[in-house]
Every structure is written in C-alpha cells, then in structure tokens.
Design a protein around this motif. Structure first.
Motif, short mmCIF file in Angstrom:
data_model
loop_
_atom_site.label_atom_id
_atom_site.label_comp_id
_atom_site.label_asym_id
_atom_site.label_seq_id
_atom_site.Cartn_x
_atom_site.Cartn_y
_atom_site.Cartn_z
N SER A 10 -44.73 34.74 -19.40
CA SER A 10 -44.49 35.05 -17.97
C SER A 10 -44.22 33.76 -17.20
O SER A 10 -43.36 33.73 -16.30
N ALA A 11 -44.94 32.70 -17.54
CA ALA A 11 -44.74 31.42 -16.83
C ALA A 11 -43.33 30.90 -17.05
O ALA A 11 -42.69 30.36 -16.14
N ALA A 12 -42.80 31.09 -18.27
CA ALA A 12 -41.42 30.65 -18.54
C ALA A 12 -40.44 31.46 -17.67
O ALA A 12 -39.46 30.91 -17.16
N LEU A 22 -30.17 27.45 -19.43
CA LEU A 22 -31.23 27.59 -18.43
C LEU A 22 -32.51 28.16 -19.07
O LEU A 22 -33.62 27.74 -18.73
N LEU A 23 -32.33 29.10 -19.99
CA LEU A 23 -33.50 29.66 -20.68
C LEU A 23 -34.26 28.56 -21.42
O LEU A 23 -35.48 28.49 -21.35
N LEU A 42 -34.59 38.11 -9.47
CA LEU A 42 -35.40 39.32 -9.22
C LEU A 42 -35.99 39.85 -10.53
O LEU A 42 -37.16 40.23 -10.61
N THR A 43 -35.15 39.85 -11.57
CA THR A 43 -35.59 40.38 -12.87
C THR A 43 -36.71 39.51 -13.45
O THR A 43 -37.72 40.02 -13.94
N ALA A 44 -36.50 38.19 -13.38
CA ALA A 44 -37.50 37.26 -13.95
C ALA A 44 -38.84 37.43 -13.22
O ALA A 44 -39.90 37.51 -13.84
N ARG A 45 -38.77 37.49 -11.89
CA ARG A 45 -40.02 37.61 -11.12
C ARG A 45 -40.71 38.94 -11.40
O ARG A 45 -41.92 38.98 -11.62
N TYR A 46 -39.95 40.03 -11.40
CA TYR A 46 -40.55 41.35 -11.61
C TYR A 46 -41.29 41.40 -12.95
O TYR A 46 -42.46 41.78 -13.02
N ASP A 73 -37.08 29.88 -10.67
CA ASP A 73 -36.84 28.72 -9.79
C ASP A 73 -35.57 27.97 -10.18
O ASP A 73 -34.83 27.51 -9.33
N LEU A 74 -35.36 27.87 -11.49
CA LEU A 74 -34.18 27.12 -11.97
C LEU A 74 -32.87 27.74 -11.50
O LEU A 74 -31.96 27.02 -11.07
N VAL A 75 -32.76 29.07 -11.57
CA VAL A 75 -31.48 29.67 -11.18
C VAL A 75 -31.25 29.49 -9.68
O VAL A 75 -30.12 29.35 -9.23
#
Ligand code: NAD
Length: 538
Positions: free
Chosen positions: A93-95, A217-218, A134-138, A101-103
């Motif tokens: 989740s932290a990744a 980015l990943l 949005l997807t990463a945060r959710y 933030d990176l995007v």
C-alpha cells in the motif's frame, strides 16, 4: 510548447524541421526514449517504428518481443512473484501511495509523453494521470477491507471456525489499448500488484512509450522491476504466447478481440476480465437543465476526440427540449478549438491513426449518402495534422446506416428525438452493447429510477462518464457484449485472487460419534438444523 518537465524533460526543444513543417516540434530526446525502451523484454533485435499522430513524424523504434521473449518474461515474473507476495499489505500500500505522489509530481512530463504519442488534448492527458492517482489512493487506503483474511460463520456455531484467505493468482497478463495509454496500462495492474501478483503487460504498439513511462514510475515508487514485465509487438503474435503462460488475463479493447481472448482463456481454464466496446446512449429528459446538458454532452461526446470506450455516441432528447438543446449543443461543438499542441488551450486533439480516420470518414460518408444531415463538422482537417477530424453532429440517422449500431470510436454523434421516456429507454437498450449511459434531468430521484432500467454497467446522472469513472469504490464494466468482470471497487482487486477457505472443526465431528447409528445421527442433525433456522442463522 509546454514547460520542460521537472525530471529534465523528454522533449527536444524547438522544431525538428522548422523550414518544412512548423508543427514538427514534438520529438523526444533519444536518451530518454532509449531508457524507456530498454525495459522491453526483447532480444531479437527487431524494431517497429512509431510516429507522433500530432504531425506524422517518427518518434521511436520500439524493440519487438519474440514468443520466446514473452515466455521468458512470464518466467521471470513467476520467479519474482512469491517474494513479492510475502511482503506485507502495508508495504505494498505504501508503494501505491508513493506512486500517487510521483504521478502528480511528474505531471508535465507524463502529459508531454501522452500528448506526443497519442495526440490527445492536454486536458485529456491530465485525466489519465488523475485516474491513476485516484486508483492508487483508493486501493492503498482500502487494501485491508478487500484482502485481509476474514472469518466466516461455520457449520456448527462455536465449533466450526472458518478462515477465508485471498491468495494471489500468480502472474497476471494485461493487454491494453492505445486510447488511454497511461491509465489503462496502470489502473488494472495496481490492484493486481496489491494482491501479491506479478504482471506481464502488452500495451498497444502505438503507445508503448507512455506505458513504459508507467513502468518506470512503478519501479521508482518501489515496485521491483521483475514483477512488472513489459512485452511489445503485434497483438496476436505477442498476445497468444502471453495468454498461454499467465494465470489470469485482464483485457481492454474491442469486442472482436475480447471474444478471441476469452476463447483462449477458456481453453486453459483461466479467468479473464474483458473491458470492451460500447455504443453509449445519453438521454436528455424533458426537465433537464439544457445549458448544463449541452456542456456535459460536449465532454461526453468529444473527450479524446470520441476515442473513449465510455463516450456517448447516441443522444436521445425529449421533444420538449429538443430544439433548445440541439441549438446549444451544436453552438458549443462549433466553438470547440482543435489543434496539434502540448499546451492546455485546445479542446480536442487528433484521432490517433489513419485507421481511425478511415473508420470515422466511412461512418459519416455512409450516413450522409443514406440521407443523414450534418449539423456541424463532418470534415477531415489535414491543415491541423494528418488525422484531425471535426466534432460532428448528425440528425436523421436510421437503422440502415453503419453508425446507427456500430461503435464509431470517434467524434461523431447521432441525435434522436423521443416522445416518452419508456420508449427512450427501450431505444437506449437496443443493440448488443451495454457499457455506459448518461441521463440529464433536474429530478435526481426520477433519473435514478430510470437508470435502473438501462442495461449498462455504469449510468451517470448529470454527467457523461466522469462520475462513475472517477468513483473508484464503484465497480465499472460492461453488460452484454461490452464485457465481463469489473475494474474498480472490491471486484477490481478480488478478480486477481483465489479464495481459500480453511475450516477448523472442534469438539464434535461431522458424522456419528458416541456409538450413535447413522439413523439417530440423521435425526439429531434434523433437529439441529430446525433449531438453527429458528435462531435465524445463515
Ligand atoms: P483492439 O482490440 O484492436 O486492441 C486492444 C489490444 O489488444 C491492443 O493491445 C492490441 O495489440 C491487442 N490485440 C489485438 N489483437 C489481439 C489478439 N488477437 N490477441 C491478443 N491481443 C490482441 O482494440 P483497439 O481498436 O485498439 O481499441 C479500441 C477498442 O477498445 C474500442 O472498441 C473501445 O471501445 C475499446 N475500449 C474499451 C475500454 C473499456 O474499458 N471498456 C477502454 C478502452 C477501449
């Protein structure tokens, strides 16, 4: 020209050939391109050239993966997956939050690469990276709700304990299209990684650089490079060995290709999710705010030049507001700005290729030849770039015309008048697709009730597609020939897992004991079942 990116900037400064073509300003630095293409699992030495649809000029030579390269990429992903699955959900989740933030930090660079490679307007490129954030945060914030082991009621309350685990499938294959090349390469993969899978992705050949930037980015966000392998090449040549090697396939693209992929998955008895085409209806009810509907209709129809699976191509408008709505909608479409630029100031970019342009021109020519009227648009604009086409609104489209039922996947809209709402819903449900719909009305409750009768996986009220697309907790996907399975929400991550139920029996065993005969045991069980039912147990 947009600003240079914080990372040093991928864009070459100034026109590549200003004497001959003032638009030729969109080359990428060779070193930047090489750093991206080095990520492709490809050893054959074969390459394929890609051009920018903004000006038709060469952009990169993309190394091509052989079927052996694909098999090797799957093996490498498979070898790396168990260690990844052993990391904690908190680490994964932290990744995701670092990626979020990176995007946002690298917004300009990402918009530049998307713009150069796909030719879309910058506002449409921005939506892609916003959707990834949005997807990463959710998924980062809800990971435990979906993936933690949960207790389920056992057969004998207090005596049978059941734990339900979510086990990653292993290696997930993703096949993604060119139209939203950043988010459709990443957004389906993020929940797969979160669930402990490795991914092998085959992006569309036309938009490899954008997908490769996603891969970079990943890695920077902390996902090990081995668990996100990228392969490149023609769909069938690379797709077939990919499907042969992986444990699950997530496909986004046309219904025709999706059908082929489902058959290949069925042969191997592996699961798949298919996000496919649509011929999406937009309904303007008699009590709609006509000005707001016309504004929303423009975004619903012409975002990314209509090359959007959830964009509207069929408009059904109530008699009472038809003339007022059409006048405003046509005026807004006429006022839209088009252009080949990486700046924020155009409303619509270009179609991506000659193939897309051919389809759009053929649909409009066929409709006009059979009697449809062009209220605005209907013209190729080579003065702006090789594949530009104007926002086009048609009236008088009939079932014998190709664009009546077939997806155009371009900026071409057919207008239809309706007399009663039940008839409008029946016409919206006509055809084989069921992806997305929109309803404009000032009476939210009435619109929501009507939405329940529309056979589409998502329905947006007073918005074209963004309300469902941006609501990550809500599952999204197609009914009928628009797809199988869902992205987003719980379903979007659980598809990448197998459930494992572990039941621990305590005290009594499930079968006769203490010398009971089978018959007496059956009687005891009968009484117990009646009691459990009286107690209201599930
Ligand atoms: P497409 O089906 O031709 O290609 C999509 C992907 O599949 C590409 O990566 C392509 O290389 C690959 N592919 C093609 N043939 C293949 C094969 N035989 N085996 C394996 N892979 C193969 O689709 P397209 O025309 O590039 O994309 C536009 C279509 O995608 C439209 O119909 C659109 O509605 C749909 N789409 C749907 C969604 C959604 O979420 N529902 C999103 C975007 C696009």
């Amino acid at each position: 020209m947009s600003a240079q990116s914080p990372s040093g900037g991928p864009l070459l400064d100034g026109p590549a050939d200003p004497e001959h073509d003032p638009r030729a300003t969109y080359a990428l630095e060779p070193g930047y391109v090489r750093a991206l293409t080095d990520r492709i699992a490809a050893t054959s030495g074969a390459t394929s050239a890609v051009e920018s649809p903004l000006n038709g000029q060469p952009l990169a030579h993309i190394p091509q993966s052989s079927s052996g390269d694909v098999a090797a990429a799957v093996s490498a992903a498979r070898a790396a997956q168990p260690a990844w699955a052993r990391t904690s959900l908190a680490e994964r989740s932290a990744a995701l939050l670092r990626l979020h933030d990176l995007v946002l930090d690298r917004r300009d660079e990402i918009c530049d690469v998307i713009g150069v490679e796909s030719g879309k307007a910058r506002k449409d490129a921005f939506l892609e990276l916003a959707h990834v954030a949005l997807t990463a945060r959710y998924y980062a914030r809800t990971a435990r709700n979906h993936l933690d082991t949960r207790r389920a009621p056992g057969m004998f309350p207090g005596l049978t304990r059941v734990d339900v685990h979510r086990i990653p499938k292993g290696v997930v294959g993703i096949i993604s299209p060119w139209n939203y090349p950043f988010t459709l390469a990443l957004c389906d993969g993020l929940p797969a990684l979160l669930a402990g899978n490795a991914v092998v992705i085959k992006p569309d050949a036309q938009t490899m650089l954008t997908a490769l930037l996603g891969a970079e980015l990943l890695e920077q966000a902390g996902f090990p490079r081995e668990i996100w392998q990228v392969v490149a090449g023609p769909g069938r040549d690379v797709g077939t060995p990919l499907i042969r090697g992986v444990d699950y396939v997530c496909f986004t693209g046309s219904t025709a290709t999706g059908t082929l992929i489902a058959a290949q998955c069925a042969e191997r008895l592996i699961g798949c999710s298919l996000e496919l085409g649509g011929k999406n209806p937009l309904l303007v009810l008699r009590d709609a705010d006509v000005e707001k509907a016309a504004e929303g209709a423009c975004r619903a129809a012409f975002s990314n030049a209509g090359q959007l699976c959830v964009s509207a191509e069929r408009f059904f408008i109530a008699d009472q507001v038809y003339d007022r709505f059409v006048e405003r909608f046509v005026a807004r479409a006429k006022a839209m700005t088009l252009g080949a630029t990486l700046d924020w100031d155009v409303d619509m970019g270009t179609l991506i290729s000659q193939d897309q342009l051919d389809t759009v021109e053929a649909h409009v020519a066929d409709a006009v030849a059979k009697g449809a009227r062009v209220l605005t648009g209907g013209r190729h604009r080579p003065d702006l770039g090789p594949y530009f086409y104007e926002p086009t609104i048609l009236e008088g489209v009939s079932p014998d015309m190709t664009c009546f039922g077939q997806e155009t996947f371009g900026p071409v809209i057919a207008l239809y008048r309706f007399h009663d709402e039940a008839e409008a819903v029946a016409r919206a449900n006509d055809g084989e697709y069921g992806l997305n719909a929109a309803v404009y009305s000032q009476d939210g409750a009435r619109a929501r009730e009507l939405a329940r009768h529309i056979r589409c996986g998502t329905v947006n009220i007073n918005e074209g597609f963004g309300a469902t697309f941006g609501s990550l907790a809500a599952p999204m996907g197609g009914m009928r020939r628009s797809g199988m399975g869902r992205r987003q929400g719980s379903e979007g991550v659980l598809r990448y897992t197998d459930t494992q139920s572990v039941a621990t029996q305590r005290g009594v065993r499930i079968g006769p004991q203490y010398g009971l005969s089978q018959e007496r045991y059956a009687r005891l069980m009968t009484a117990s079942l009646r009691v459990l039912n009286k107690l209201g147990r599930a």
